[in-house]
Each structure stands twice: as structure tokens, then as C-alpha cells.
Design an enzyme around this catalytic site. Structure first.
Site, mmCIF file in Angstrom:
data_model
loop_
_atom_site.group_PDB
_atom_site.id
_atom_site.type_symbol
_atom_site.label_atom_id
_atom_site.label_comp_id
_atom_site.label_asym_id
_atom_site.label_seq_id
_atom_site.Cartn_x
_atom_site.Cartn_y
_atom_site.Cartn_z
ATOM 1 N N GLY A 167 -10.993 5.536 -19.331
ATOM 2 C CA GLY A 167 -12.755 5.295 -19.389
ATOM 3 C C GLY A 167 -13.099 6.114 -20.466
ATOM 4 N N ARG A 225 5.780 7.317 -6.542
ATOM 5 C CA ARG A 225 4.946 7.069 -7.721
ATOM 6 C C ARG A 225 4.770 8.320 -8.909
ATOM 7 N NH1 ARG A 225 -1.102 6.053 -7.687
ATOM 8 N NH2 ARG A 225 -1.432 7.101 -5.718
ATOM 9 N N ASP A 285 -0.970 -1.205 -10.592
ATOM 10 C CA ASP A 285 -1.554 -2.472 -9.949
ATOM 11 C C ASP A 285 -1.065 -3.459 -11.143
ATOM 12 O OD1 ASP A 285 -1.819 -2.156 -7.364
ATOM 13 O OD2 ASP A 285 -3.734 -1.603 -7.732
ATOM 14 N N GLU A 311 1.029 -1.240 -0.210
ATOM 15 C CA GLU A 311 0.418 -0.105 0.193
ATOM 16 C C GLU A 311 0.509 1.348 0.087
ATOM 17 O OE1 GLU A 311 -2.397 -1.256 -0.470
ATOM 18 O OE2 GLU A 311 -3.117 -3.023 0.703
ATOM 19 N N ASP A 342 -5.541 -6.575 2.965
ATOM 20 C CA ASP A 342 -6.781 -6.772 1.639
ATOM 21 C C ASP A 342 -8.248 -6.550 2.293
ATOM 22 O OD1 ASP A 342 -6.204 -7.410 -1.484
ATOM 23 O OD2 ASP A 342 -4.516 -8.033 0.381
ATOM 24 N N TRP A 373 -0.354 5.256 0.077
ATOM 25 C CA TRP A 373 -0.442 6.191 -1.550
ATOM 26 C C TRP A 373 -2.115 6.216 -1.790
ATOM 27 C CZ3 TRP A 373 -4.895 3.135 -3.577
ATOM 28 C CH2 TRP A 373 -4.767 2.068 -3.147
#
Length: 555
Positions: free
Chosen positions: A309, A292, A380, A192, A489, A433
Site C-alpha cells: 500500500g 504463519r 499466496d 485455507e 474458492d 486463516w
């Protein structure tokens, strides 16, 4: 004269799912595992193999968590994935007879049949060569990719209250990777992207002192000051990690900002953070933190403006009816699923080309004024193919364009760390994040009982195991169940996902397993039927030596 590259592009992919084998099928369980395995892990690996065949090196950095590695190495799961892919071919054929959905949807039956036949053939080929982990290890040895390591069960490290548990999670996770990759990683994807500096640990079981407008809690602290996470990383031989840009932003002394309302830095703000293109050394350590890049990376992951999208891409949420593959395009984000237009693969392929060219242009523009800089885009792995159907094609198109562009070059984090190590040191703040860049994705009123359950299970396990009691297989399984209970998770599913009941069920299940095994250990009994069931189902993490030693330290 060929111009020298103006900067480097470090693409980092995080391959992670929790242990799902044996824990349900649909909508969360092995169906999710097979979707990610077939939709993302296989297609992305095939892209990497094609690039390797063309002589590409230092292509990207691939993180593989121990729970993923254990599952793709399971022969039963590999066989079941083959059966699942064949079932998807039959489902595609069934679509041919849904004529009430219109000719365009019916015509997609052949497209999908070939798609899954191709995946099944590649899966069969990969398994004949030893499976995905064998292929990943070969790609790493050839210098095509760098492999990142991870803790044994992907815990949310900022809130782990025991330093020995952190060290054990790292030790067992990294050792498990040596088993299949052949060498110990130097880099780590911090679960994470969570970070905690030296000091007392926040207590997620206690009511918060304050909750801000984004839902981020200010938690009371408990216990003595503990080492910062970078100290654990250095002790484990890790010299570079991934963190969020927000972590460096605050570490550089800038006032915190609303990361929810404005997910990207403004141009003026970005100019105040040169570390975005260099990384930093964390505190007094030699552990490098690479952030990142939100602005560049957001062209892909942003829910509001990211490429997935686009109106021509396949809509992940428009599943259609029984007996059909997802066969509708985004069309308009505001339309309900039953109002979407049929998917058109050729039109989507054209958008892949356009978006890859656009992203390469963003990289060129961003790096033009930073000849020594690096743009780190982290995602991911499951985004590419599972969530974004066209993602693997976009990935291959982009990487080929970057490789052919004299103004750009790809790099792994390890290569960058070796050639151009960060120079500036920063003391970094606690962060992640996640939503609002704090703990809000894991800590809230709904998850407070889960964190208390975890605390109670830790105490129960230590009490039972003290002094070396119990037969070895029960001791190991007890450590394994407790480690699975820490998986990040589960609280995330409750607070930020749409499968809260599954996360809660997994916490209850692993906590009950800890209690049952502790009873057997304390009674000095051998395995009963339930213990044997747990050993058959919960086989990851594969290594628990360090985790067990942390629970029952040698005298």
C-alpha cells in the site's frame, strides 16, 4: 569470529487458483489464470532460478496445488499464454498514442513493452525446458526449495463429512504431484489453513445456532465423531502442515480474541505464545503444525499497513482506460482511481530496497532473543507480482539480504522439521486463516444453498456409481465433477470476494454435470455430446482413482 545465525526464516508460498481453463475468460476465468501465471508464477520462478545459480539452497517452501499444476502443464494454455503476453506488448504500444493521459503515462509504454517482451522470452524458455512444473521439480531436487502437496481440488477440509473423501482427496492430490515432481511430498498446505480436531463435523447446510458479531457461525454438528485432520495427514505420509497463529493461540489455552479488530498479537500476548517460533505437534500425532507469523508477516499482507500500500507502488485497482496498462501509483489510499498520480518505476524500485531492508531488520530483531527459533511467513504466491507488482523484486532483494546476513538464515519447513522438530503437543481447535479465524469466509446465509447442493450431489453420485455401474470414462468424470464442486474458492467468492456470480455459476455448473453424468451411468449409456464436452473441459484433477473408490467402495 562470524556470529552464529540467531534464528531461521521460513518463507512459504501457496500457489493456487481453481480450475479456470474453459470456464470463462474475463473478468474471472482464463484472463485471471494468465495474469497470475505471467505476473507471479513466472517472475517468482525466475527469482528462484537466479538464487539457485548463485548457490543458494533451502531458500523457501513452495506449495503448488494440483489444479495449478494441471493448468500450467496444459499445452493449449501454455500456447495461449504466449499469445496473451504478445497481446500485452501490443497493448503497451497502443498506450503510446493515448496522449490525452499525459506524457508520464505515454512514456511508460516502452517500459511495459519491454516488461512483457521479457516475460514472453522467459515463458518461451521455460516451456522449452518442459514447463513450470519441470523447473519446480528441478529446483526441489537441487535443494533450493521444498514442494508442498495439497488435496486434489482444494476443498475446505474442516467441513468435509466423509473421512473416505478426505483420504481420497489427499491420495489423488499427492499422487498427481508425484507424476510431475518425481517424489511424494512430506509437507502440505492445508487448504485455507483449515483444521478440525476429532469429533462430529459441523453442518454448513443447517441454520447456525449462533452468529457472533464478526459473522462467524456456531454450527450444529452431524454424524458420529470422526478422526481429526492430523490423523488423515499422518496416514497419507504428511508430517508437517501450515496453520494460522490463531489456531495455536486457542490451542495453548488462551481465551479467544477479536481477530478482526486486532489482527496482530500485542507484545504481551506474543510473549504468551512461544510456540509461534517452534511450531507444535498436533495432539498425539507426529504431524507438526507451523503457524504463519502474523506480526512479522503482516508487514507484507496487512491491508492497513502492508508494504504493497505504499504510495509509490503501482496501484492494482487503478486500471486506467482501454488500451493502456495499469500506469498509476497508490498515491493516497483514499483517492479515487482517476485522481492517482502516474507510476514511476525508479521511485518504486527505491521503495523495494527500503522495504526489504526494513523486513530484514524486523527478522533480526524478532529472532535476536530466540537463537533456536523460526519465523514462518506464509503468503499466496499470487501476492508477488499479480497483486503487488513490485513483489518479485522485493522477494529477491529480501532473500539475498537474508542470505548475506550472518545473523539470519533461510530454511524450508522440511529442513526445519528434520533438524529441530517441535517438542510441545497441543490439542488444536477448529479454525482457519479466514475472516475472524473461523468459518465466516465460507459459511453464511448466502452459501447455505451451495453447501446443500454439494451434499445432494454427493448422494446422487454415490447412488449412481454403486455396484460398479457405468462405463469407466463416465464414472471417472462423475468423480471429477463432484471433486471440482468441493473447491473452497466457490463459497469464498460469494462471501469474501467480489465475484459472487462466478462462484455460484461454477457450483451450478458442476452440480448439473454430476446430475447429467449420473443419469447416463444409471441408464448404462455411453458418453453423449455433453459428457464429451465435460471430459474435454474439466480435465483436472488428473487422478481420480481414490476419489472414485471413495464414492463406490470395493465390495
Amino acid at each position: 569470529m562470524t556470529p552464529a545465525p540467531s534464528g531461521e526464516f521460513a518463507l512459504v508460498l501457496h500457489t493456487h487458483l481453481p480450475l479456470l481453463a474453459g470456464h470463462g475468460v474475463w473478468p474471472v476465468g482464463e484472463e485471471w489464470l494468465f495474469q497470475a501465471w505471467s505476473g507471479s508464477w513466472l517472475p517468482v520462478t525466475r527469482v528462484l532460478e537466479r538464487l539457485a545459480e548463485d548457490g543458494r539452497r533451502d531458500v523457501l517452501t513452495l506449495g503448488v496445488t494440483p489444479t495449478v499444476a494441471a493448468q500450467v502443464r496444459d499445452p493449449r494454455l501454455a500456447r495461449d499464454l504466449g499469445t496473451w503476453l504478445a497481446g500485452q506488448q501490443w497493448r503497451s504500444e497502443e498506450q503510446r498514442w493515448h496522449r490525452h493521459l499525459g506524457p508520464q503515462v505515454v512514456e511508460l509504454a516502452t517500459y511495459y513493452w519491454r516488461h512483457f517482451a521479457d516475460l514472453l522470452a522467459y515463458h518461451t524458455d521455460v516451456e522449452s525446458r518442459g514447463g513450470l512444473t519441470t523447473v519446480w521439480a528441478e529446483l526441489a531436487r537441487a535443494g533450493v526449495i521444498e514442494l508442498l502437496g495439497g488435496p486434489a481440488t482444494h476443498p475446505y477440509l474442516p467441513l468435509v463429512p466423509d473421512p473416505a473423501e478426505i483420504d481420497a482427496q489427499l491420495a489423488d492430490g499427492l499422487a498427481a504431484q508425484v507424476d510431475w515432481a518425481g517424489e511424494r511430498p512430506r509437507g502440505l498446505w492445508a487448504p485455507e489453513m483449515g483444521y478440525r480436531p476429532r469429533g462430529p463435523v459441523a453442518d454448513p447446510t443447517a441454520p447456525p445456532l449462533h452468529v457472533d458479531a464478526s459473522g462467524s457461525p456456531t454450527l450444529p454438528r452431524r454424524g458420529p465423531p470422526l478422526p481429526g485432520l492430523e490423523e488423515h495427514y499422518a496416514a497419507a505420509g504428511i508430517d508437517h502442515v501450515l496453520l494460522d497463529t490463531a489456531t495455536l493461540w486457542r490451542g495453548a489455552g488462551h481465551a479467544d480474541r477479536d481477530w478482526v479488530a486486532a489482527e496482530f498479537l500485542t507484545d504481551a500476548e506474543a510473549a504468551q505464545l512461544p510456540e509461534r517460533f517452534t511450531g507444535v505437534l498436533i495432539g498425539d500425532s507426529d504431524v507438526a503444525a507451523f503457524p504463519r507469523d502474523l506480526e512479522v508477516g503482516g508487514h507484507v499482507w496487512s491491508a492497513a499497513s502492508g508494504y504493497p500500500g505504499d504510495v509509490w507502488y503501482r496501484d492494482f485497482h487503478a486500471h486506467g482506460t482501454f488500451g493502456t496498462q495499469p500506469s498509476w501509483r497508490v498515491t493516497d489510499r483514499h483517492l479515487p482511481s482517476d485522481a492517482k498520480q502516474p507510476y514511476e518505476p525508479a521511485a518504486a524500485a527505491a521503495r523495494v530496497q527500503a522495504h526489504a531492508e526494513h523486513f530484514a531488520g524486523v527478522l533480526r530483531k524478532t529472532l535476536a532473543a530466540r537463537p533456536d527459533g523460526v519465523v514462518v511467513c506464509a503468503y499466496d504466491t499470487e501476492l508477488f507480482g499479480h497483486w503487488w507488482f513490485e513483489g518479485p523484486a522485493w522477494l529477491e532483494t529480501l532473500l539475498r539480504r537474508v542470505a548475506d546476513d550472518p545473523a539470519l538464515t533461510t530454511t524450508t519447513l522440511a529442513s526445519r522439521r528434520q533438524r529441530r522438530p517441535p517438542r510441545r503437543r497441543l490439542a488444536l481447535p477448529e479454525s482457519s486463516w479466514g475472516y475472524a479465524k473461523h468459518h465466516a469466509s465460507w459459511v453464511g446465509a448466502a452459501t447455505r444453498p451451495m453447501w446443500q447442493t454439494l451434499d445432494d450431489a454427493r448422494v446422487r453420485a454415490r447412488t449412481a456409481l454403486a455396484g460398479g455401474r457405468g462405463v469407466p470414462e463416465l464414472r471417472e468424470q462423475l468423480a471429477r465433477e463432484l471433486a471440482l464442486l468441493t473447491t473452497s474458492d466457490w463459497p469464498y467468492m460469494v462471501l469474501r470476494g467480489n465475484t459472487a456470480d462466478y462462484g455460484e455459476r461454477r457450483v451450478r455448473g458442476h452440480a448439473d454435470a454430476v446430475a447429467h453424468l449420473a443419469d447416463l451411468v444409471e441408464a448404462d449409456r455411453g458418453p453423449d455430446a455433453e459428457a464429451e464436452r465435460l471430459r474435454a473441459v474439466d480435465r483436472a484433477p488428473t487422478r481420480v482413482d481414490a476419489l472414485l473408490a471413495a464414492l463406490d467402495p470395493p465390495g
